[in-house]
Design a protein around this motif. Sequence first.
Motif, mmCIF file in Angstrom:
data_model
loop_
_atom_site.group_PDB
_atom_site.id
_atom_site.type_symbol
_atom_site.label_atom_id
_atom_site.label_comp_id
_atom_site.label_asym_id
_atom_site.label_seq_id
_atom_site.Cartn_x
_atom_site.Cartn_y
_atom_site.Cartn_z
ATOM 1 N N GLY A 124 34.876 28.382 33.613
ATOM 2 C CA GLY A 124 35.126 29.753 33.203
ATOM 3 C C GLY A 124 33.906 30.407 32.588
ATOM 4 O O GLY A 124 33.645 31.602 32.819
ATOM 5 N N ILE A 125 33.149 29.662 31.788
ATOM 6 C CA ILE A 125 31.923 30.206 31.188
ATOM 7 C C ILE A 125 30.924 30.575 32.293
ATOM 8 O O ILE A 125 30.275 31.631 32.243
ATOM 9 C CB ILE A 125 31.316 29.193 30.205
ATOM 10 N N TRP A 126 30.819 29.703 33.298
ATOM 11 C CA TRP A 126 29.921 30.017 34.422
ATOM 12 C C TRP A 126 30.398 31.255 35.171
ATOM 13 O O TRP A 126 29.593 32.135 35.523
ATOM 14 C CB TRP A 126 29.864 28.829 35.383
ATOM 15 N N VAL A 127 31.690 31.366 35.390
ATOM 16 C CA VAL A 127 32.254 32.522 36.105
ATOM 17 C C VAL A 127 31.959 33.808 35.341
ATOM 18 O O VAL A 127 31.590 34.831 35.938
ATOM 19 C CB VAL A 127 33.778 32.338 36.300
ATOM 20 N N VAL B 91 35.746 42.205 39.460
ATOM 21 C CA VAL B 91 36.113 40.787 39.353
ATOM 22 C C VAL B 91 36.412 40.369 37.923
ATOM 23 O O VAL B 91 37.463 39.789 37.635
ATOM 24 C CB VAL B 91 35.004 39.901 39.953
ATOM 25 N N LEU B 92 35.505 40.626 36.984
ATOM 26 C CA LEU B 92 35.703 40.138 35.626
ATOM 27 C C LEU B 92 36.912 40.768 34.941
ATOM 28 O O LEU B 92 37.697 40.049 34.300
ATOM 29 C CB LEU B 92 34.438 40.347 34.792
ATOM 30 N N PRO B 93 37.130 42.091 35.045
ATOM 31 C CA PRO B 93 38.368 42.642 34.487
ATOM 32 C C PRO B 93 39.624 42.020 35.108
ATOM 33 O O PRO B 93 40.597 41.758 34.392
ATOM 34 C CB PRO B 93 38.268 44.135 34.820
ATOM 35 N N ALA C 29 40.752 31.655 41.428
ATOM 36 C CA ALA C 29 40.951 33.068 41.099
ATOM 37 C C ALA C 29 39.748 33.954 41.431
ATOM 38 O O ALA C 29 39.920 35.016 42.050
ATOM 39 C CB ALA C 29 41.338 33.214 39.627
ATOM 40 N N PRO C 30 38.502 33.578 41.055
ATOM 41 C CA PRO C 30 37.376 34.472 41.381
ATOM 42 C C PRO C 30 37.225 34.688 42.881
ATOM 43 O O PRO C 30 36.860 35.786 43.333
ATOM 44 C CB PRO C 30 36.160 33.722 40.810
#
Length: 349
Positions: free
Chosen positions: A287-290, A146-148, A125-126
Amino acid sequence: MEQVTFIISLTAVSAAYLIWGMTTLPHERWQVAAAVPLRKGGDGHWHGVNLTWYGILTANAYLAAVLLSLILMGAAGISLRAIMALVVLLLVCCVPASRLVAQVVEKKSNTFTVGGAVFVGTLIAPWVVTLVNNIPLGDRGVPVPVLPALAVISIAYAFGEGFGRLACVSFGCCYGKPLSCCHPTVARLASPVALVFTGKTKKIAYASGLDGVKVLPVQGITYLLYTATGVVSTLLFLQGAYGAAFLTALIITQLWRVCSEFLRDDHRGAGKFSAYQMMGVVAVVYGIWVARYFGGESVVCDLSAGIAGVWNPVPLLMMEAIWVAIFLYTGLSRVTGARMSFHVEPEKI
């Protein structure tokens, strides 16, 4: 006020759908929605293909996820062209992955796994968002935050996966352990909401012989937890807390995937700690790293704009096409068959 109404509506629809599904779908009547005759046999009967409620309910889940994605991404100011590109690219990767991962893990060619599809989607996804930001879409080069975007994808997954558990109730898959095999306290607490499946064509019957037996309502617990998580994450998103929304939806859903495997009685691959549980753990760490890597973006959230953006022909036609495609992909039964005969009703001539 608009945000409150939106959250209440999400909660009410989710609750009503859960109550209907858990009280209706375990029954035999709710596995096959229709049968289409294909060829006539020598005995005069027709052989056909079954169109399943699993396919209808799975298509509904995808539709709900896409609709929510359109609204929330539109609220975050992401252009319709970028949203459509993200949705199509993710579906093109994740829908086939739902079967391919099941083939690798469970050694079965005619089954699907949402867990495998989600793991693939979480990993890519990222980078799909990054790819879309480098594609000229005619939207004046406005980048997708990206984050939203990832927060929306995680929220949409929580609702889609939750709604999709009803498809499992219809097919009789992803079922829990018999209450007779549980700790007495657990069995006593679960007894009022335990599921009892009927019908020899449901997976719980032909795979484990547990039709007519009270089992843990793992699908219902998952539905309730995931949709509640989706509601909380949506509220965080609308308040602009995109990182919190993303991590809340991702961590709770994936950790529950790890825990719920211990409550299930269907085959999930070899080993006490299954491949799907490992995928859940990896997804959380990744996910935490992303969230740390892509953090720091701030956009204004306008729910009215998101809702208004849905009501035009392009997204509506896209959602219809997605529903039909998912239904045809998952709703044509490969593990059941149909044998039909037709006759005239003389008294009605």
